[in-house]
Design an enzyme around this catalytic site. Structure first.
Site, PDB file in Angstrom:
ATOM      1  N   TYR A 141       0.802  -1.293   0.029  1.00 17.63           N
ATOM      2  CA  TYR A 141       0.015   0.023  -0.077  1.00 17.63           C
ATOM      3  C   TYR A 141       1.080   1.253  -0.056  1.00 17.63           C
ATOM      4  O   TYR A 141       0.389   2.452  -0.428  1.00 17.63           O
ATOM      5  CB  TYR A 141      -1.112  -0.041   1.416  1.00 17.63           C
ATOM      6  CG  TYR A 141      -2.037  -0.831   1.172  1.00 17.63           C
ATOM      7  CD1 TYR A 141      -2.292  -1.832   0.023  1.00 17.63           C
ATOM      8  CD2 TYR A 141      -2.978  -1.122   2.218  1.00 17.63           C
ATOM      9  CE1 TYR A 141      -3.189  -2.887   0.072  1.00 17.63           C
ATOM     10  CE2 TYR A 141      -4.067  -2.081   2.147  1.00 17.63           C
ATOM     11  CZ  TYR A 141      -4.341  -2.724   1.017  1.00 17.63           C
ATOM     12  OH  TYR A 141      -5.117  -3.961   0.783  1.00 17.63           O
ATOM     13  N   LYS A 192       2.966 -15.598   1.351  1.00 16.89           N
ATOM     14  CA  LYS A 192       2.915 -15.996   0.305  1.00 16.89           C
ATOM     15  C   LYS A 192       4.089 -16.476   0.079  1.00 16.89           C
ATOM     16  O   LYS A 192       4.636 -16.049  -1.307  1.00 16.89           O
ATOM     17  CB  LYS A 192       2.155 -15.361  -0.938  1.00 16.89           C
ATOM     18  CG  LYS A 192       1.741 -15.830  -2.128  1.00 16.89           C
ATOM     19  CD  LYS A 192       0.570 -16.829  -2.041  1.00 16.89           C
ATOM     20  CE  LYS A 192       0.172 -17.593  -3.262  1.00 16.89           C
ATOM     21  NZ  LYS A 192      -0.614 -18.576  -3.202  1.00 16.89           N
ATOM     22  N   ASP A 224      -3.691 -17.863   0.686  1.00 17.68           N
ATOM     23  CA  ASP A 224      -4.939 -18.668   0.153  1.00 17.68           C
ATOM     24  C   ASP A 224      -5.471 -19.681   1.148  1.00 17.68           C
ATOM     25  O   ASP A 224      -6.659 -19.807   1.291  1.00 17.68           O
ATOM     26  CB  ASP A 224      -4.635 -19.045  -1.224  1.00 17.68           C
ATOM     27  CG  ASP A 224      -3.273 -19.856  -1.614  1.00 17.68           C
ATOM     28  OD1 ASP A 224      -2.393 -19.630  -0.435  1.00 17.68           O
ATOM     29  OD2 ASP A 224      -3.041 -20.292  -2.284  1.00 17.68           O
ATOM     30  N   ASP A 248      -5.495  -6.911   5.516  1.00 18.45           N
ATOM     31  CA  ASP A 248      -6.786  -6.038   5.120  1.00 18.45           C
ATOM     32  C   ASP A 248      -7.785  -6.818   4.908  1.00 18.45           C
ATOM     33  O   ASP A 248      -8.872  -6.794   5.173  1.00 18.45           O
ATOM     34  CB  ASP A 248      -6.187  -5.224   3.870  1.00 18.45           C
ATOM     35  CG  ASP A 248      -7.373  -4.016   3.706  1.00 18.45           C
ATOM     36  OD1 ASP A 248      -8.327  -4.041   4.282  1.00 18.45           O
ATOM     37  OD2 ASP A 248      -7.145  -3.419   2.429  1.00 18.45           O
ATOM     38  N   ASP A 252     -11.346  -8.630   7.239  1.00 13.57           N
ATOM     39  CA  ASP A 252     -12.703  -8.274   7.097  1.00 13.57           C
ATOM     40  C   ASP A 252     -13.373  -9.577   6.884  1.00 13.57           C
ATOM     41  O   ASP A 252     -14.733  -9.834   7.009  1.00 13.57           O
ATOM     42  CB  ASP A 252     -12.814  -7.552   5.476  1.00 13.57           C
ATOM     43  CG  ASP A 252     -12.790  -5.953   5.620  1.00 13.57           C
ATOM     44  OD1 ASP A 252     -12.525  -5.605   6.825  1.00 13.57           O
ATOM     45  OD2 ASP A 252     -13.452  -5.272   4.881  1.00 13.57           O
TER      46      ASP A 252
END
Ligand code: NAD
Length: 361
Positions: A141, A192, A224, A248, A252
């Site tokens: 980000y 990852k 994943d 992030d 959620d």
């Protein structure tokens, strides 16, 4: 010593829910000798209206001086036509950056009284208590270079950069291990590493930090798989620690396991434990000003503030018990209402929590 708390009500339902949290703080000040001083300042859309900027210098200066910040929420349709650089959300990002709030703690707790609200079967989520620790000031980000460029052949190319220095990984992992020590002593580091070298480094550093916490069990999981496991068997997790973007998304998803966005608090901490506390939801313009918003996420954010910054764990537990008590009484704002329960508004819910605090030790 008196602790300074800066209140930033923000926009939409922000002022309504924050007012209920203030009732709780004032009650603890009056009855439990909590030594606090409250100040208030505008941020987000309210600050744009007042000063033309989402994070005025005066607000930032007060936030720097404060021991802790309590934020409602920012944003709304009124300010959506503005350029991105001066939208309300920039106020929030500015605060996180300027205050160095690199560690985002997002608990996903399912109160047994609300087990039916989850999108998963009650037996999969009853008693769920996960803590997601998300790195908040680095990663893709913020990485440079970034942007969209037009190539020589006239086509466009977009680019963002995933970048972490080992010190950034180390400090967020420490926060996660530290938190796990006070919980069920398990950390799952999510990466990852099979595809991204940057998160291969993440895995190495997480392992190194883990060696300093022999009492905490460390596991690693690809993002994943973590997404899959969160909806398959979420109770396997205790603390999850991960990058800004993975956190992030996963936080959620974890929030939705609890079924109610109006119940979940969060903390964003700096290196010294100073923090900004806020509900995970937004400013809910669709229900603003109607006494419909659930104030419990904001009230539970106060509990997190007492625990993580003000070093008042007993007061934090008192608030959490009071919230559980009002749910036991069957009191529900519309977002968590189910048949047979009693519908209350924002202010009534806040008053009920204060009344429940009176019952406690
Ligand atoms: P939202 O979280 O504001 O609302 C999503 C849905 O949940 C809405 O139906 C809303 O009514 C409901 N809801 C949210 N909080 C609730 C509460 N406490 N009680 C009862 N119901 C509640 O998300 P959105 O609609 O995508 O965004 C609205 C605005 O909030 C946008 O401007 C967005 O940019 C902003 N936003 C701010 C933050 C923040 O300040 N941290 C976070 C997310 C979104």
């Amino acid at each position: 010593m008196t602790k300074n708390i800066l209140i930033l009500p923000g926009d939409g339902i922000g002022p309504e829910i924050v007012a209920e949290a203030i009732k709780v703080l004032e009650h603890l000040r009056a009855t439990a000798g909590l030594a606090i001083a409250l100040d208030e300042a505008p941020v987000g859309g309210a600050a744009i209206d007042a000063t033309g900027e989402p994070l005025p210098e005066a607000t930032l200066a007060l936030a720097r001086q404060a021991d802790a910040v309590l934020l409602g929420a920012v944003g709304g349709p009124k300010w959506e036509p503005l350029p991105i650089a001066i939208r309300p959300e920039k106020g929030l990002l500015g605060l996180r950056n300027q205050l160095g709030l690199f560690a985002n703690l997002r608990p996903a707790i399912l109160y047994p009284q609300l087990a039916d609200a989850s999108s998963l079967k009650p037996e999969l989520v009853a008693g769920l208590d996960i803590l997601i620790v998300r790195e908040l000031t680095g990663g893709i980000y913020f990485g440079q270079p970034r942007g969209v460029t037009t190539l020589e052949d006239g086509t466009r190319q977009g680019r963002n950069t995933l970048i972490y220095h080992e010190s950034e990984i180390r400090r967020i992992c420490r926060v996660a291990f530290h938190a796990a020590r006070k919980r069920n002593k398990r950390v799952c580091s999510v990466d990852k590493a099979n595809v991204l070298e940057c998160t291969e480094l993440w895995r190495q550093i997480a392992t190194e930090v883990g060696a300093d916490y022999p009492d905490v069990t460390l596991s690693h999981m690809y993002v994943d798989n973590a997404a899959m496991q969160l909806v398959r068997e979420p109770k396997q997790f205790d603390v999850l620690v991960t990058t800004n973007m993975f956190g992030d998304i996963l936080s959620d998803a974890a929030a939705m396991l609890t079924g109610s966005i109006g119940m979940l608090p969060s903390a964003s901490l700096d290196e010294t434990g100073k923090g900004m506390y806020e509900p995970i939801h937004g400013s809910a313009p669709d229900i603003a000003g109607q006494n419909l918003a659930n104030p419990l996420a904001t009230i539970l954010s106060v509990a997190m503030m007492l625990r993580h910054t003000l070093d008042q764990p007993a007061a934090a537990e008192r608030i959490e018990r009071a919230v559980s008590d009002v749910l036991d009484q069957g009191l529900r704002t519309p977002d968590i209402l189910s048949p047979g329960m009693y519908r209350v508004g924002t202010a009534e819910m806040g008053d009920a929590v204060v009344a429940a605090l009176n019952k406690g030790p």
